[in-house]
Design an enzyme around this catalytic site. Sequence first.
Site, mmCIF file in Angstrom:
data_model
loop_
_atom_site.group_PDB
_atom_site.id
_atom_site.type_symbol
_atom_site.label_atom_id
_atom_site.label_comp_id
_atom_site.label_asym_id
_atom_site.label_seq_id
_atom_site.Cartn_x
_atom_site.Cartn_y
_atom_site.Cartn_z
ATOM 1 N N HIS A 6 0.837 -1.523 -0.077
ATOM 2 C CA HIS A 6 -0.054 -0.039 -0.114
ATOM 3 C C HIS A 6 0.809 1.193 -0.059
ATOM 4 C CE1 HIS A 6 0.349 -0.264 4.682
ATOM 5 N NE2 HIS A 6 0.346 1.170 4.316
ATOM 6 N N SER B 110 4.840 2.595 7.948
ATOM 7 C CA SER B 110 4.437 1.445 7.279
ATOM 8 C C SER B 110 5.736 0.968 6.133
ATOM 9 C CB SER B 110 3.171 1.767 6.151
ATOM 10 O OG SER B 110 1.982 1.503 6.546
ATOM 11 N N ASP C 231 -0.283 -7.667 1.167
ATOM 12 C CA ASP C 231 0.223 -5.989 1.607
ATOM 13 C C ASP C 231 1.787 -6.000 1.693
ATOM 14 O OD1 ASP C 231 0.174 -3.622 1.507
ATOM 15 O OD2 ASP C 231 -0.511 -3.380 3.638
#
Length: 381
Positions: free
Chosen positions: A120, A230, A155
């Site tokens: 993402h 992230s 992901d």
Amino acid sequence: MLCLGLGAFIAIGAVASLKGVSPVELFQDEPSATATGEAPSAPEEKPGTPGAAPPTWKEKPPAPEEGVENPVVFVARKVGPSVVQVKLFLPETQRAPRQYIGGGSGVIYRSDGYILTNEHVVGKQIQGVNPIITVVLVSGEELEAEVVGADRLTDLAMLKIDKVGLPAAEFTSTESLQIGDLAVAIGSPFGLEATVTQGVISAVQRQEYIEGRVYYDLIQTDAAINPGNSGGALSNSKGQVIGINTAILSPTGVDAGLGFAISSDVVMGIADQLIEKGKASHPYMGIAGEAISKEVAEKFDLEEGFRVEYVEPGGPADSAGIREEDIITKVDDTDIKRYGDLIKALAKKGVGGTVTVIVARDHKELQFEVTLIERPAELQG
């Protein structure tokens, strides 16, 4: 997705809002510097030149020593040089110069230039254009990167830069993790590269539905994790990476003590596939259903396990004899108590492997041999 009205699960590495104020701004990795809510633009930097000032451990950190008085210092010295900042830019056009739009973090997976991050973080087009991706090393050197593989289902994505001799991180299994173990998060929250925070392992094997994906083996931690983290590392006290920081549950969009990382057991099963073939293959049984908890099982006189609610006609499970309403209690030597248990058990055998599936049907135990196929592309997320 809102969680009981208390807050939202947020994937914590995404692009900044280009103008105005929007929910996307919650995800930007640098705080807004204007009252209008416009995302700030990073100074234009040419790939291959030093960027921001390197962190305090410098390009060549002191050799870590096991048993130092402060274990977080040990972890920071060992893992810090293996964590990078990931930046995204819109390419230069006749109307506008190259524009910084956000980013996240990454972990050096192999010394020959392979860097792991979240899908993402790097997997979206912006205004119909693939963004330029750069990686900033601990030395401050900034290099252009390409996405060599991505897997939306888990992901995860793999980047490649043209550099060798990098300090690759050490990944380890999470099977021995205990609640209360030290957890150290390293990444670039709000664009602040090489940020180190500490906490504990709050829970393991969490399953959450976040922004259209089912994450089935998440580590929960109270180590501070924020937008921009992230793709960064979650480490144990030995300086081994146990997870890739991915999401938070928060009513405000910033850390509230509920951070989540993808387990390294999932990561290690996907990363090499991304390098070798640019994608990941996932084994598939052709069923859908939901977990039956111990409490529900006792209340309704059922067996604990995974209740099959749909069987794909002609699929592997159907061909083996599994029916709707069956409750899967075991796959090979793995007891099935949640969806994640089932997925992990199938992943051990992989596409083309055959698993022994134990089901409860009308309070009788039945055994089936199921040969797994590759998950159809349209179901890859």
